[in-house]
Write an enzyme that holds these catalytic residues in place. Sequence first.
Site, PDB file in Angstrom:
ATOM      1  CG  HIS A 188      -0.974   3.483   4.877  1.00 33.28           C
ATOM      2  ND1 HIS A 188      -2.108   3.069   5.566  1.00 33.28           N
ATOM      3  CD2 HIS A 188      -0.595   2.456   4.094  1.00 33.28           C
ATOM      4  CE1 HIS A 188      -2.405   1.838   5.183  1.00 33.28           C
ATOM      5  NE2 HIS A 188      -1.503   1.438   4.295  1.00 33.28           N
TER       6      HIS A 188
ATOM      7  CG  ASP B 244      -2.643   4.548   8.821  1.00 33.36           C
ATOM      8  OD1 ASP B 244      -1.521   5.087   8.920  1.00 33.36           O
ATOM      9  OD2 ASP B 244      -3.115   4.179   7.732  1.00 33.36           O
TER      10      ASP B 244
ATOM     11  CB  SER C  28      -0.964   0.006   1.190  1.00 33.37           C
ATOM     12  OG  SER C  28      -0.270  -0.195   2.409  1.00 33.37           O
TER      13      SER C  28
END
Length: 318
Positions: free
Chosen positions: A295, A292, A94
Site C-alpha cells: 500500500h 507491507d 485498497s
Amino acid sequence: MVGLGKEAERDLTIAIRLTLYDQQRSTQSGVIFCVGGEFIKMEAQVRCSRSTKTMSTTWLLRLFCTLLAVSYSYPEFGRALEAPKDIFILAGQSNMAGRGGVRHGKWDGNVPPECRPNPSILRLSPQLQWEEAHEPLHTGIGPPKTQGVGPGLAFANEIRAKGSMVGVVGLVPCAVGGTKISAWARGTTLYNELVRRTKASVSGGGQLRAILWYQGESDTVRSEDAEAYKGNLEKLIIDLRSDLSHPTLLFIQVALGSGEGKFIETVRRGQLGIRLPNVKCVDAKGLRLEPDKLHLTTIAQIHLAQKLAAAFLAGDQS
C-alpha cells in the site's frame, strides 16, 4: 435547557421544532439549514411568563453562549451545501480506497494540508447524500476495514487549485480492497453498486467528468488472471460507458507499483497497453510503500493524486 439558570427555566419556555423543508409547501417562517444534503427548517416558539418583564444581561449572555456552543458543535448548521458541478468516481481496490498511514490495523490520523477538507469538495455518502469530504474518504464503503488516506481528496484539492474552470467537486467513493477485476465485471455486486452510485451522483445535476481507477494488485497472484487483465479492463471500460450512457467518459487508470503476487509486470503491460479512446494512465511505480510493501504511504498518495490531477487537467477543455 442547558446553562440558562433557574430564573430563565422558570420564566421562559423555548420550543424548537425541526422538520424536513418542503420548498413547495413550507411557509417562509423559520430558519433553513442544510444537514447531510437535506434541507431542515428550524422554528422556535418563545413563551414568557407574565411575571417576567425584562431579560437580564446575564441571561442573554448565557443564551448567546449556548447558541454559540451549538453552532461550533454542529458547523454544518447555517451553511448550505452547494450541489457539485464536477463529479468524479473513485473505484478499484485498497490503494484507491486509501491505506496511507494505516499500520497494524490502525490509522495514524495524519492529514496533510493537501488532503484537508474544503467546503467546495463533497463526497457521496453510503446513504447517497452529499456531505463535506474528509479523510478517510472511503469510510462506510464496502466491508468494514481500516481506512486511511487515499488519492481522492488530494486530487480534488489539486484540480481546484490549478483548474480555473473547476467548480464544486463531488467525489463518489466506490473502491473495495482485496478485489480482483473479475469482481467488477458487468452484473456483479460491485459493478452494479458503482453504476447505482454514479447515477445517484448526477441525479441532482452536475457533470460526470471521469472515473479514476486503481486496481490490479489482486490479479498479480495467478498467471491466468494477469494475462487476462488487459481484456477484462477494456471490457469494463466499454460496459461502464454504455451503462452510464457516456460513450466518451474519461477513464484515468493507475499502472501498478506493487502487487500481491509475482505477476506485477504482466498486469502492468496490460494496463500500459490499453489503446481505447479517452483512456489515460498514470504510473505508481516507484512511489513509496508502507512496510507491507503493498500500500502507498500518505505522501505517496499525494504524489499519485498530483499525477491524476495533471492527467485530468491536461485534457480538460471546459
